[in-house]
Each structure stands twice: as C-alpha cells, then as structure tokens.
Design a protein around this motif. Sequence first.
Motif, PDB file in Angstrom:
ATOM      1  N   HIS A  47     -16.424  46.952  10.108  1.00 44.80           N
ATOM      2  CA  HIS A  47     -17.256  46.699   8.932  1.00 44.80           C
ATOM      3  C   HIS A  47     -16.677  47.494   7.769  1.00 44.80           C
ATOM      4  O   HIS A  47     -17.031  48.647   7.534  1.00 44.80           O
ATOM      5  CB  HIS A  47     -18.703  47.107   9.201  1.00 44.80           C
ATOM      6  CG  HIS A  47     -19.610  46.968   8.010  1.00 44.80           C
ATOM      7  ND1 HIS A  47     -19.647  45.840   7.222  1.00 44.80           N
ATOM      8  CD2 HIS A  47     -20.520  47.823   7.462  1.00 44.80           C
ATOM      9  CE1 HIS A  47     -20.535  46.008   6.249  1.00 44.80           C
ATOM     10  NE2 HIS A  47     -21.069  47.213   6.370  1.00 44.80           N
TER      11      HIS A  47
ATOM     12  N   TYR B 241     -15.554  50.979   8.290  1.00 46.41           N
ATOM     13  CA  TYR B 241     -16.293  51.403   9.484  1.00 46.41           C
ATOM     14  C   TYR B 241     -15.710  50.718  10.716  1.00 46.41           C
ATOM     15  O   TYR B 241     -15.597  49.497  10.777  1.00 46.41           O
ATOM     16  CB  TYR B 241     -17.777  51.049   9.302  1.00 46.41           C
ATOM     17  CG  TYR B 241     -18.622  51.147  10.550  1.00 46.41           C
ATOM     18  CD1 TYR B 241     -19.296  52.313  10.867  1.00 46.41           C
ATOM     19  CD2 TYR B 241     -18.759  50.048  11.409  1.00 46.41           C
ATOM     20  CE1 TYR B 241     -20.095  52.402  11.998  1.00 46.41           C
ATOM     21  CE2 TYR B 241     -19.553  50.133  12.540  1.00 46.41           C
ATOM     22  CZ  TYR B 241     -20.216  51.304  12.839  1.00 46.41           C
ATOM     23  OH  TYR B 241     -20.998  51.390  13.959  1.00 46.41           O
TER      24      TYR B 241
ATOM     25  N   THR C 170     -25.673  51.308  11.544  1.00 41.52           N
ATOM     26  CA  THR C 170     -25.233  51.108  10.163  1.00 41.52           C
ATOM     27  C   THR C 170     -26.347  51.195   9.133  1.00 41.52           C
ATOM     28  O   THR C 170     -26.076  51.363   7.938  1.00 41.52           O
ATOM     29  CB  THR C 170     -24.569  49.725  10.016  1.00 41.52           C
ATOM     30  OG1 THR C 170     -25.552  48.698  10.256  1.00 41.52           O
ATOM     31  CG2 THR C 170     -23.433  49.558  11.016  1.00 41.52           C
TER      32      THR C 170
ATOM     33  N   GLN D 233     -27.293  41.154   8.326  1.00 43.24           N
ATOM     34  CA  GLN D 233     -25.976  41.154   8.964  1.00 43.24           C
ATOM     35  C   GLN D 233     -25.449  39.741   9.211  1.00 43.24           C
ATOM     36  O   GLN D 233     -26.215  38.810   9.460  1.00 43.24           O
ATOM     37  CB  GLN D 233     -26.041  41.878  10.313  1.00 43.24           C
ATOM     38  CG  GLN D 233     -26.490  43.317  10.249  1.00 43.24           C
ATOM     39  CD  GLN D 233     -26.595  43.927  11.631  1.00 43.24           C
ATOM     40  OE1 GLN D 233     -25.827  43.591  12.537  1.00 43.24           O
ATOM     41  NE2 GLN D 233     -27.556  44.822  11.820  1.00 43.24           N
TER      42      GLN D 233
END
Length: 253
Positions: free
Chosen positions: A50, A53, A76, A83
């Motif tokens: 991500h 991340y 997160t 998401q």
Amino acid sequence: MKRLSSSKRVVSNEVKGDIEWELRPGGMLVQKRNMADAASAPMIKIKVSHGSYHRDIAVPAQSTFGDLKRVLAQETGLEPKEQRLLFQGKEKDDEECLHMVGVKDLSKVVLLEDPASKERKLVEMNSNQSVLKACEEVAKVRSEVDKLSEKVIAVEANVRAGTKVAENEFLVLTELLMVQLLQLDTIEADGEAKVQRRVEVRRVQGLVDTLDHLKARNSNPFSSSCNAVPTSTKWEAFELSSTRITQDWEVFD
C-alpha cells in the motif's frame, strides 16, 4: 442438480445430503463456507503493498477478501469500505475467497484507498484547517478585547466613584472596540470558530453599550435617568455573513 437463474440476486441455500450450497455473485453455485472451518484452516501469509507500506498479513487460507479487509483495517486505519484490494491486477469483491482465485502463501495483494474516501478526507482536512485558522484569528481579537475590557472597567470605577472622566476617553475606547468588531466581521468561520466569533461579537457590543451608559452618567451624575441603562448604539443589523454593519452612533462633540 436444479438449475438456478443467473438473474436471481439474493443468496439462496440448498441442502443436498450433508452438503449445504450457496449462490455466489455471478451465479456460481458453490459449497457454503463454514466459518468455524475457515477459522481452523491453515494460516497463510499475504504480502500486502500500500504505497510505501509493505507488510506480511497472516489470515486463514479460506478467508474472503472481506475478511482480509477487516484485518487490514486494524493495521492501516482504513475502514473496509475505504479499501480496494487488487490481486493479479484485478479488483476483488469482498465475497470472493482467497484460495478460490489463487491466493497462496506469500502471494502479493495491492491495497488502494477508495478515491471517493480519499477526496472526502481531503475536504475534511481542509475544513479542519480553516476552522483552526479562524479560531486563531478570533483568539487574537479576544486578546485585544481583553485589554480594552480592562480599560472600560477602570473607567466604570472612576465614574461610579464620582470622578469626572474626559469625554474623549469614551470616544477613543468606543472606536477601538468598533475596530475589533469590524475585524471579527472579516473572519470567515464555521463550526466552533463561528461560535467563538459570535461570543466575542456580543462581548464587544456589551462593552460599547456599557460605555454609552457610563458616558451619560459621567455627563449628568445627578440625573435620575442615569439609574437606567440607556444605549445609544443600536445593533439592528450586524450580520456576520456579510460586510454590512448598521449602527446609529451618538454624535460626540
């Protein structure tokens, strides 16, 4: 086996012997997943990317992408509805099972934040910054009004003690207070900042009215009308949403 119409949208279950079936999105009839079995299934590690991340997330092998989103929400801070999960370049639905689309141990999944959610957060952040800035501007005015309030209190003490106060002192204090009132009018505020601004506006108006009363008493300390609270300033149309301030001022010689 009974054929089910692909146009049917609600999930239906059929029991054939000891096997329970469910209709998945797209019309696929599969064996219903048992949550207890999923929890006891072997664990796999999924490499989730991500932005900057990167982390290995452990989940049961028979989890759905919806299950994975709930785990990622804790990691997160992104809510599941915020998401988007991509596997092999394709976005996956929450109901899809990891193992059924080929997700194995150490498979890579890309996490993206939903654009609408990202835009909404940006708007909220800008709004919060605007409110904070407005609060800071109101605080500056409040500091100046505090100083002027102390001077009004000093004048009031003198008038009540019978000490003659120069007429010009009332004029100067009133003008300085009106400068702060005009400054408040220029502040664009919402939320808490708007509440704070309204409080200061009423405070300034109260101080100006007090000065009007004290000026009348200072001019004629023996008049019986001085026991009342006359006000020569009329707050008939002070609209903070506009730049118009209508006032009727007493003419000072």
